[in-house]
Design a protein around this motif. Structure first.
Motif, PDB file in Angstrom:
ATOM      1  N   PHE A   1       0.830  -1.196   0.000  1.00  0.00           N
ATOM      2  CA  PHE A   1       0.000   0.000   0.000  1.00  0.00           C
ATOM      3  C   PHE A   1       0.870   1.252   0.000  1.00  0.00           C
ATOM      4  O   PHE A   1       0.642   2.176  -0.767  1.00  0.00           O
ATOM      5  N   ALA A   2       1.881   1.268   0.873  1.00  0.00           N
ATOM      6  CA  ALA A   2       2.774   2.425   0.933  1.00  0.00           C
ATOM      7  C   ALA A   2       3.636   2.429  -0.320  1.00  0.00           C
ATOM      8  O   ALA A   2       4.187   1.401  -0.702  1.00  0.00           O
ATOM      9  N   LEU A   3       3.717   3.577  -0.948  1.00  0.00           N
ATOM     10  CA  LEU A   3       4.593   3.695  -2.105  1.00  0.00           C
ATOM     11  C   LEU A   3       5.110   5.108  -2.229  1.00  0.00           C
ATOM     12  O   LEU A   3       4.551   6.039  -1.662  1.00  0.00           O
ATOM     13  N   ASP A   4       6.169   5.229  -2.961  1.00  0.00           N
ATOM     14  CA  ASP A   4       6.806   6.522  -3.199  1.00  0.00           C
ATOM     15  C   ASP A   4       6.126   7.130  -4.429  1.00  0.00           C
ATOM     16  O   ASP A   4       6.345   6.671  -5.549  1.00  0.00           O
ATOM     17  N   ARG A   5       5.307   8.146  -4.217  1.00  0.00           N
ATOM     18  CA  ARG A   5       4.528   8.727  -5.315  1.00  0.00           C
ATOM     19  C   ARG A   5       5.434   9.332  -6.386  1.00  0.00           C
ATOM     20  O   ARG A   5       5.161   9.223  -7.580  1.00  0.00           O
ATOM     21  N   ALA A   6       6.536   9.961  -5.983  1.00  0.00           N
ATOM     22  CA  ALA A   6       7.442  10.551  -6.972  1.00  0.00           C
ATOM     23  C   ALA A   6       8.067   9.457  -7.836  1.00  0.00           C
ATOM     24  O   ALA A   6       8.195   9.624  -9.059  1.00  0.00           O
ATOM     25  N   ALA A   7       8.433   8.338  -7.230  1.00  0.00           N
ATOM     26  CA  ALA A   7       9.001   7.222  -7.994  1.00  0.00           C
ATOM     27  C   ALA A   7       7.955   6.630  -8.927  1.00  0.00           C
ATOM     28  O   ALA A   7       8.269   6.263 -10.068  1.00  0.00           O
ATOM     29  N   LEU A   8       6.716   6.549  -8.465  1.00  0.00           N
ATOM     30  CA  LEU A   8       5.632   6.049  -9.320  1.00  0.00           C
ATOM     31  C   LEU A   8       5.447   6.964 -10.530  1.00  0.00           C
ATOM     32  O   LEU A   8       5.339   6.488 -11.667  1.00  0.00           O
ATOM     33  N   ASP A   9       5.430   8.263 -10.288  1.00  0.00           N
ATOM     34  CA  ASP A   9       5.268   9.225 -11.384  1.00  0.00           C
ATOM     35  C   ASP A   9       6.420   9.127 -12.387  1.00  0.00           C
ATOM     36  O   ASP A   9       6.202   9.150 -13.608  1.00  0.00           O
ATOM     37  N   THR A  10       7.630   8.993 -11.870  1.00  0.00           N
ATOM     38  CA  THR A  10       8.805   8.873 -12.739  1.00  0.00           C
ATOM     39  C   THR A  10       8.719   7.606 -13.579  1.00  0.00           C
ATOM     40  O   THR A  10       8.978   7.625 -14.791  1.00  0.00           O
ATOM     41  N   ARG A  11       8.345   6.507 -12.956  1.00  0.00           N
ATOM     42  CA  ARG A  11       8.227   5.231 -13.675  1.00  0.00           C
ATOM     43  C   ARG A  11       7.121   5.316 -14.724  1.00  0.00           C
ATOM     44  O   ARG A  11       7.256   4.776 -15.823  1.00  0.00           O
ATOM     45  N   TRP A  12       6.016   5.977 -14.410  1.00  0.00           N
ATOM     46  CA  TRP A  12       4.912   6.132 -15.373  1.00  0.00           C
ATOM     47  C   TRP A  12       5.389   6.895 -16.609  1.00  0.00           C
ATOM     48  O   TRP A  12       5.113   6.476 -17.737  1.00  0.00           O
ATOM     49  N   ARG A  13       6.110   7.990 -16.383  1.00  0.00           N
ATOM     50  CA  ARG A  13       6.626   8.759 -17.517  1.00  0.00           C
ATOM     51  C   ARG A  13       7.571   7.916 -18.370  1.00  0.00           C
ATOM     52  O   ARG A  13       7.529   7.964 -19.596  1.00  0.00           O
ATOM     53  N   ALA A  14       8.424   7.129 -17.723  1.00  0.00           N
ATOM     54  CA  ALA A  14       9.368   6.274 -18.459  1.00  0.00           C
ATOM     55  C   ALA A  14       8.618   5.209 -19.259  1.00  0.00           C
ATOM     56  O   ALA A  14       8.951   4.956 -20.434  1.00  0.00           O
ATOM     57  N   LEU A  15       7.620   4.598 -18.649  1.00  0.00           N
ATOM     58  CA  LEU A  15       6.838   3.584 -19.367  1.00  0.00           C
ATOM     59  C   LEU A  15       6.086   4.202 -20.536  1.00  0.00           C
ATOM     60  O   LEU A  15       6.026   3.613 -21.621  1.00  0.00           O
ATOM     61  N   GLN A  16       5.505   5.371 -20.317  1.00  0.00           N
ATOM     62  CA  GLN A  16       4.776   6.036 -21.404  1.00  0.00           C
ATOM     63  C   GLN A  16       5.717   6.384 -22.555  1.00  0.00           C
ATOM     64  O   GLN A  16       5.347   6.249 -23.719  1.00  0.00           O
ATOM     65  N   ALA A  17       6.916   6.822 -22.245  1.00  0.00           N
ATOM     66  CA  ALA A  17       7.881   7.132 -23.297  1.00  0.00           C
ATOM     67  C   ALA A  17       8.255   5.871 -24.075  1.00  0.00           C
ATOM     68  O   ALA A  17       8.450   5.915 -25.292  1.00  0.00           O
ATOM     69  N   GLU A  18       8.309   4.757 -23.372  1.00  0.00           N
ATOM     70  CA  GLU A  18       8.684   3.476 -23.991  1.00  0.00           C
ATOM     71  C   GLU A  18       7.590   2.924 -24.903  1.00  0.00           C
ATOM     72  O   GLU A  18       7.899   2.336 -25.940  1.00  0.00           O
ATOM     73  N   VAL A  19       6.331   3.105 -24.522  1.00  0.00           N
ATOM     74  CA  VAL A  19       5.238   2.467 -25.270  1.00  0.00           C
ATOM     75  C   VAL A  19       4.408   3.444 -26.095  1.00  0.00           C
ATOM     76  O   VAL A  19       3.427   3.035 -26.726  1.00  0.00           O
TER      77      VAL A  19
END
Length: 176
Positions: A17-35
């Motif tokens: 449940f606990a997560l690092d929101r900034a890391a999630l946002d960064t990973r989302w941007r990276a995934l979006q750039a990839e796909v």
């Protein structure tokens, strides 16, 4: 990447449940750039359609993971504890009494200050409930218990939305 991966696997984060929101946002941007489908224009329409499916999948996972209530419900479901909010509305008596008191307070609030006071109370309750939910999910791994907490938080979220709408009506009336 695999379309059947869980949201957590897709984002390469621990299913907690606990997560690092900034890391999630960064990973989302990276995934979006990839796909992103624009990266596949030279490979034809079929490749772009697949990229679009991936883009949609990444966005859906991101929306679910960034919202605490959706993330908690998803964790419960992944661990065999269905939320079943439509079928299971049973709540403890104390919780129901609090909901009725809040509803009455909202109905009786005659000015912005009264609604803002209620808004602060509901926000504090939500914060406390999210901390308790994190403990239930991440520390106790009690997914059935967490499912009940998620259902209760769904009631709180709906009420908070009603409070926000009431504040908007006050704002609209003042703006005219």
């Amino acid at each position: 990447m695999n379309l059947a991966s869980t949201d957590f696997e897709l984002f390469d984060i621990a299913p907690r449940f606990a997560l690092d929101r900034a890391a999630l946002d960064t990973r989302w941007r990276a995934l979006q750039a990839e796909v992103h489908p624009d990266r596949f224009t030279a490979q034809g329409a079929a490749a772009q359609r697949i990229a679009m499916q991936w883009s949609v999948r990444v966005n859906e996972a991101y929306q679910r993971l960034k919202d605490p209530l959706q993330r908690a419900a998803y964790l419960c479901e992944l661990n065999g504890a269905a939320i079943e909010a439509e079928n299971n509305t049973a709540m403890p008596t104390g919780f129901l009494m609090q909901q009725m008191e809040w509803r009455e307070a909202l109905d009786d609030a005659g000015d912005v200050a009264g609604v803002q006071t209620l808004e602060a109370e509901v926000s504090a309750h939500r914060t406390t409930a999210l901390v308790a939910l994190q403990h239930t999910l991440d520390d106790a791994c009690d997914f059935a218990g967490a499912a009940g907490q998620v259902r209760a938080l769904m009631f709180v979220e709906r009420f908070a939305h009603d409070v926000d709408q009431r504040l908007e009506r006050f704002d609209s009336a003042l703006g005219q």
